[in-house]
Design a protein around this motif. Sequence first.
Motif, PDB file in Angstrom:
ATOM      1  N   ARG A 194      -4.105 -24.462 -14.933  1.00 22.36           N
ATOM      2  CA  ARG A 194      -4.322 -23.046 -14.643  1.00 22.36           C
ATOM      3  C   ARG A 194      -4.266 -22.814 -13.140  1.00 22.36           C
ATOM      4  N   ASN A 195      -5.382 -22.575 -12.505  1.00 28.17           N
ATOM      5  CA  ASN A 195      -5.366 -22.273 -11.075  1.00 28.17           C
ATOM      6  C   ASN A 195      -5.911 -23.419 -10.218  1.00 28.17           C
ATOM      7  N   THR A 196      -5.768 -24.630 -10.708  1.00 32.41           N
ATOM      8  CA  THR A 196      -6.036 -25.815  -9.906  1.00 32.41           C
ATOM      9  C   THR A 196      -4.754 -26.628  -9.858  1.00 32.41           C
ATOM     10  N   ALA A 246      -8.331 -25.912  -5.699  1.00 34.30           N
ATOM     11  CA  ALA A 246      -8.838 -24.990  -6.710  1.00 34.30           C
ATOM     12  C   ALA A 246      -8.854 -23.578  -6.141  1.00 34.30           C
ATOM     13  N   ALA A 247      -8.297 -22.661  -6.898  1.00 34.48           N
ATOM     14  CA  ALA A 247      -8.283 -21.256  -6.498  1.00 34.48           C
ATOM     15  C   ALA A 247      -9.438 -20.552  -7.195  1.00 34.48           C
ATOM     16  N   SER A 248     -10.269 -19.915  -6.390  1.00 35.10           N
ATOM     17  CA  SER A 248     -11.393 -19.166  -6.957  1.00 35.10           C
ATOM     18  C   SER A 248     -11.206 -17.689  -6.705  1.00 35.10           C
ATOM     19  N   GLN A 289     -12.369 -11.806  -3.658  1.00 35.19           N
ATOM     20  CA  GLN A 289     -11.364 -12.334  -2.738  1.00 35.19           C
ATOM     21  C   GLN A 289     -10.983 -13.744  -3.172  1.00 35.19           C
ATOM     22  N   VAL A 290      -9.687 -13.999  -3.256  1.00 34.28           N
ATOM     23  CA  VAL A 290      -9.208 -15.304  -3.699  1.00 34.28           C
ATOM     24  C   VAL A 290      -9.305 -16.309  -2.556  1.00 34.28           C
ATOM     25  N   GLN A 291      -9.802 -17.486  -2.866  1.00 33.26           N
ATOM     26  CA  GLN A 291      -9.863 -18.571  -1.893  1.00 33.26           C
ATOM     27  C   GLN A 291      -9.270 -19.835  -2.495  1.00 33.26           C
ATOM     28  N   LEU A 292      -8.612 -20.602  -1.645  1.00 34.59           N
ATOM     29  CA  LEU A 292      -8.061 -21.890  -2.049  1.00 34.59           C
ATOM     30  C   LEU A 292      -8.890 -22.978  -1.373  1.00 34.59           C
ATOM     31  N   VAL A 293      -9.470 -23.852  -2.179  1.00 35.76           N
ATOM     32  CA  VAL A 293     -10.339 -24.898  -1.648  1.00 35.76           C
ATOM     33  C   VAL A 293      -9.725 -26.258  -1.977  1.00 35.76           C
ATOM     34  N   GLU A 294      -9.400 -26.993  -0.933  1.00 35.24           N
ATOM     35  CA  GLU A 294      -8.744 -28.284  -1.083  1.00 35.24           C
ATOM     36  C   GLU A 294      -9.763 -29.414  -1.024  1.00 35.24           C
ATOM     37  N   LEU A 303      -1.371 -16.986   0.344  1.00 36.01           N
ATOM     38  CA  LEU A 303      -2.700 -17.573   0.427  1.00 36.01           C
ATOM     39  C   LEU A 303      -2.560 -19.035   0.843  1.00 36.01           C
ATOM     40  N   TRP A 304      -3.434 -19.474   1.730  1.00 34.11           N
ATOM     41  CA  TRP A 304      -3.398 -20.854   2.215  1.00 34.11           C
ATOM     42  C   TRP A 304      -4.782 -21.483   2.135  1.00 34.11           C
ATOM     43  N   GLY A 305      -4.800 -22.761   1.818  1.00 33.87           N
ATOM     44  CA  GLY A 305      -6.033 -23.509   1.917  1.00 33.87           C
ATOM     45  C   GLY A 305      -6.336 -23.835   3.372  1.00 33.87           C
ATOM     46  N   GLN A 306      -7.467 -24.477   3.583  1.00 32.04           N
ATOM     47  CA  GLN A 306      -7.906 -24.767   4.958  1.00 32.04           C
ATOM     48  C   GLN A 306      -7.163 -25.972   5.538  1.00 32.04           C
TER      49      GLN A 306
END
Length: 113
Positions: A73-75, A23-25, A1-6, A102-105
């Motif tokens: 890349r994905n950051t 950063a997208a993980s 599952q993709v997560q966006l962490v700010e 997709l949204w970060g927190q």
Amino acid sequence: QVQLVESGGGLGQAGGSLRLSCAASGSMFSFTVMGWYRQAPGKQRELVASVTSGGLIKYADSVKGRFTISRARNTVYLQMDNLTLEDTAVYYCNVPWSPRDLWGQGTQVTVSS
């Protein structure tokens, strides 16, 4: 599952600078578009800046010349310079996706005089 962490944000002074990172993980490939939105109290969420994997960049008129978006890349990063009181908002990292974006927190940015 993709997560966006700010990360980043916090308290800044008018005329000062802050830097946000997202950063997208959980993804094996590079996202086509990554961006930043913000939402100030009592206002609608608005696009601040976006960047494609090919390097195409968009900025809201209100931040042109002051904010710089970049990515590795994905950051995705948002360098915010010459801050104003009107930049106070919760900033959200965004990746257009299906069936839902997709949204970060969200990270609070508060600019003081």
